[in-house]
Design a protein around this motif. Sequence first.
Motif, PDB file in Angstrom:
ATOM      1  N   SER A 133       0.843  -1.196   0.000  1.00 12.15           N
ATOM      2  CA  SER A 133       0.000   0.000   0.000  1.00 12.15           C
ATOM      3  C   SER A 133       0.880   1.248   0.000  1.00 12.15           C
ATOM      4  O   SER A 133       1.880   1.305   0.732  1.00 12.15           O
ATOM      5  CB  SER A 133      -0.914   0.017   1.224  1.00 12.15           C
ATOM      6  OG  SER A 133      -1.640   1.223   1.291  1.00 12.15           O
ATOM      7  N   PRO A 134       0.532   2.263  -0.785  1.00 14.46           N
ATOM      8  CA  PRO A 134       1.385   3.468  -0.893  1.00 14.46           C
ATOM      9  C   PRO A 134       1.646   4.173   0.441  1.00 14.46           C
ATOM     10  O   PRO A 134       2.691   4.810   0.612  1.00 14.46           O
ATOM     11  CB  PRO A 134       0.590   4.373  -1.845  1.00 14.46           C
ATOM     12  CG  PRO A 134      -0.244   3.439  -2.657  1.00 14.46           C
ATOM     13  CD  PRO A 134      -0.604   2.318  -1.733  1.00 14.46           C
ATOM     14  N   MET A 135       0.720   4.095   1.399  1.00  9.71           N
ATOM     15  CA  MET A 135       0.878   4.802   2.664  1.00  9.71           C
ATOM     16  C   MET A 135       1.367   3.906   3.799  1.00  9.71           C
ATOM     17  O   MET A 135       1.518   4.365   4.937  1.00  9.71           O
ATOM     18  CB  MET A 135      -0.464   5.432   3.075  1.00  9.71           C
ATOM     19  CG  MET A 135      -0.890   6.621   2.242  1.00  9.71           C
ATOM     20  SD  MET A 135       0.163   8.075   2.531  1.00  9.71           S
ATOM     21  CE  MET A 135      -0.256   8.478   4.222  1.00  9.71           C
ATOM     22  N   LEU A 310      -4.497   1.288  -1.980  1.00  6.23           N
ATOM     23  CA  LEU A 310      -3.988   0.049  -2.559  1.00  6.23           C
ATOM     24  C   LEU A 310      -4.891  -0.422  -3.700  1.00  6.23           C
ATOM     25  O   LEU A 310      -4.415  -0.801  -4.779  1.00  6.23           O
ATOM     26  CB  LEU A 310      -3.898  -1.030  -1.475  1.00  6.23           C
ATOM     27  CG  LEU A 310      -3.438  -2.404  -1.949  1.00  6.23           C
ATOM     28  CD1 LEU A 310      -2.010  -2.340  -2.492  1.00  6.23           C
ATOM     29  CD2 LEU A 310      -3.535  -3.419  -0.807  1.00  6.23           C
ATOM     30  N   LYS A 311      -6.191  -0.370  -3.461  1.00  9.69           N
ATOM     31  CA  LYS A 311      -7.153  -0.773  -4.494  1.00  9.69           C
ATOM     32  C   LYS A 311      -7.041   0.131  -5.710  1.00  9.69           C
ATOM     33  O   LYS A 311      -7.081  -0.342  -6.862  1.00  9.69           O
ATOM     34  CB  LYS A 311      -8.558  -0.715  -3.917  1.00  9.69           C
ATOM     35  CG  LYS A 311      -9.647  -1.204  -4.864  1.00  9.69           C
ATOM     36  CD  LYS A 311     -11.010  -1.159  -4.190  1.00  9.69           C
ATOM     37  CE  LYS A 311     -12.107  -1.633  -5.135  1.00  9.69           C
ATOM     38  NZ  LYS A 311     -13.455  -1.592  -4.471  1.00  9.69           N
ATOM     39  N   GLU A 312      -6.884   1.419  -5.470  1.00  7.53           N
ATOM     40  CA  GLU A 312      -6.752   2.390  -6.570  1.00  7.53           C
ATOM     41  C   GLU A 312      -5.486   2.132  -7.373  1.00  7.53           C
ATOM     42  O   GLU A 312      -5.505   2.187  -8.612  1.00  7.53           O
ATOM     43  CB  GLU A 312      -6.755   3.818  -5.998  1.00  7.53           C
ATOM     44  CG  GLU A 312      -6.762   4.899  -7.068  1.00  7.53           C
ATOM     45  CD  GLU A 312      -6.693   6.291  -6.453  1.00  7.53           C
ATOM     46  OE1 GLU A 312      -7.533   7.128  -6.811  1.00  7.53           O
ATOM     47  OE2 GLU A 312      -5.777   6.532  -5.650  1.00  7.53           O
ATOM     48  N   SER A 313      -4.360   1.893  -6.690  1.00  7.05           N
ATOM     49  CA  SER A 313      -3.100   1.668  -7.397  1.00  7.05           C
ATOM     50  C   SER A 313      -3.133   0.356  -8.189  1.00  7.05           C
ATOM     51  O   SER A 313      -2.575   0.273  -9.298  1.00  7.05           O
ATOM     52  CB  SER A 313      -1.933   1.635  -6.395  1.00  7.05           C
ATOM     53  OG  SER A 313      -2.067   0.547  -5.503  1.00  7.05           O
ATOM     54  N   GLU A 314      -3.811  -0.668  -7.650  1.00  5.59           N
ATOM     55  CA  GLU A 314      -3.935  -1.939  -8.375  1.00  5.59           C
ATOM     56  C   GLU A 314      -4.803  -1.766  -9.620  1.00  5.59           C
ATOM     57  O   GLU A 314      -4.518  -2.349 -10.677  1.00  5.59           O
ATOM     58  CB  GLU A 314      -4.537  -2.999  -7.444  1.00  5.59           C
ATOM     59  CG  GLU A 314      -3.563  -3.476  -6.367  1.00  5.59           C
ATOM     60  CD  GLU A 314      -4.218  -4.450  -5.410  1.00  5.59           C
ATOM     61  OE1 GLU A 314      -5.475  -4.548  -5.435  1.00  5.59           O
ATOM     62  OE2 GLU A 314      -3.491  -5.099  -4.649  1.00  5.59           O
ATOM     63  N   ALA A 315      -5.842  -0.928  -9.501  1.00  9.78           N
ATOM     64  CA  ALA A 315      -6.708  -0.675 -10.663  1.00  9.78           C
ATOM     65  C   ALA A 315      -5.934   0.052 -11.769  1.00  9.78           C
ATOM     66  O   ALA A 315      -6.077  -0.277 -12.968  1.00  9.78           O
ATOM     67  CB  ALA A 315      -7.913   0.140 -10.233  1.00  9.78           C
ATOM     68  N   LYS A 316      -5.110   1.017 -11.389  1.00  9.13           N
ATOM     69  CA  LYS A 316      -4.310   1.745 -12.375  1.00  9.13           C
ATOM     70  C   LYS A 316      -3.283   0.824 -13.039  1.00  9.13           C
ATOM     71  O   LYS A 316      -3.014   0.947 -14.237  1.00  9.13           O
ATOM     72  CB  LYS A 316      -3.594   2.921 -11.691  1.00  9.13           C
ATOM     73  CG  LYS A 316      -4.527   4.055 -11.277  1.00  9.13           C
ATOM     74  CD  LYS A 316      -3.732   5.188 -10.626  1.00  9.13           C
ATOM     75  CE  LYS A 316      -4.659   6.340 -10.231  1.00  9.13           C
ATOM     76  NZ  LYS A 316      -3.933   7.446  -9.565  1.00  9.13           N
ATOM     77  N   PHE A 317      -2.730  -0.110 -12.244  1.00  8.62           N
ATOM     78  CA  PHE A 317      -1.738  -1.039 -12.800  1.00  8.62           C
ATOM     79  C   PHE A 317      -2.377  -1.951 -13.837  1.00  8.62           C
ATOM     80  O   PHE A 317      -1.791  -2.258 -14.880  1.00  8.62           O
ATOM     81  CB  PHE A 317      -1.134  -1.862 -11.659  1.00  8.62           C
ATOM     82  CG  PHE A 317      -0.149  -2.878 -12.122  1.00  8.62           C
ATOM     83  CD1 PHE A 317       1.150  -2.508 -12.473  1.00  8.62           C
ATOM     84  CD2 PHE A 317      -0.486  -4.238 -12.213  1.00  8.62           C
ATOM     85  CE1 PHE A 317       2.072  -3.457 -12.913  1.00  8.62           C
ATOM     86  CE2 PHE A 317       0.411  -5.180 -12.657  1.00  8.62           C
ATOM     87  CZ  PHE A 317       1.694  -4.794 -12.999  1.00  8.62           C
TER      88      PHE A 317
END
Length: 320
Positions: A133-135, A310-317
């Motif tokens: 997770s980014p944070m 985390l969910k947002e970053s996985e969606a962008k990936f």
Amino acid sequence: MAGRAARLVLLAGAAALASGSQGDREPVYRDCVLRCEERNCSGGALRHFRSRQPIYMILAGWTCHDDCKYECMWVTVDMYLQYGHRVPQFHGKWPFSRFLFFQEPASALASFLNGLASLMMLYRYRTSVPASSPMYHTCVAFAWVSLNAWFWSTVFHTRDTDLTEKMDYFCASTVILHSVYLCCVRTVGLQYPAVARAFRAFLLLLLTTHVSYLSLVHFDYGYNLAANVAFGLVNVVWWLTWCLRNHRRLPHVRKCVVVVLLLQGLSLLELLDFPPFFWVLDAHAIWHISTIPVHILFFSFLEDDSLYLLKESEAKFKLA
């Protein structure tokens, strides 16, 4: 978060009076301490005092001189009450009934419980939030800083010395500045990591300068008050501004809004300065007790927000 700043404001104000409160200026108190020290704190009398002193008092650093001040404080309080006067303060503090080696039992217990709540929420965060997770690392670091601050708060209320007072103040400042950094990472740093790194270096320099001045030059309560008020205001305004801009898009942000507003509201408890109930429970202890669920709520917000990121970053990936 912001509540630490409010606490520092009131603690610094009280500490500024520590050089001469009504009780310790009282001739009865001064004469009592002088006679007690002459009678008990030298030669064979001192050896006798040490031989009967409980081991836990020795380990906590209670000395014969401290014991004289404690006993004479109650002699003076009894005299004031006998003549119908208000209970005086001593060295900037209300008189507290010592329990074992705990100088302020309720505040020490409340600080310990705050630390325990933070530890439990740290365990829950690390269990539920993946390290990807980014944070994640920023939030875990903030949790450890908070735990350290509550540890020193517990020690300070257990045994008030020059060292424990300074460590309590310095750790509180560290928590506020780390909360500011946490907010910077969340609002700016995820998009511009270089900005977050530069801001972190600035905050470290600021904290180092702050602590160095108070430790090596002069422990100026007025300066400490002004500095921490400034840190706290930046912390409150930044978090609240970001929360209000995102609370509709991110429902979990409302937890952060509640935390900021509650900490500001609960800090008003410190203004209710009164002699402790049963010589144990004062406004400061009540404030400490009331912050326990607030800290739990803030860590719950950090958990929700980290999972969202985390969910947002996985969606962008996946889209990439």
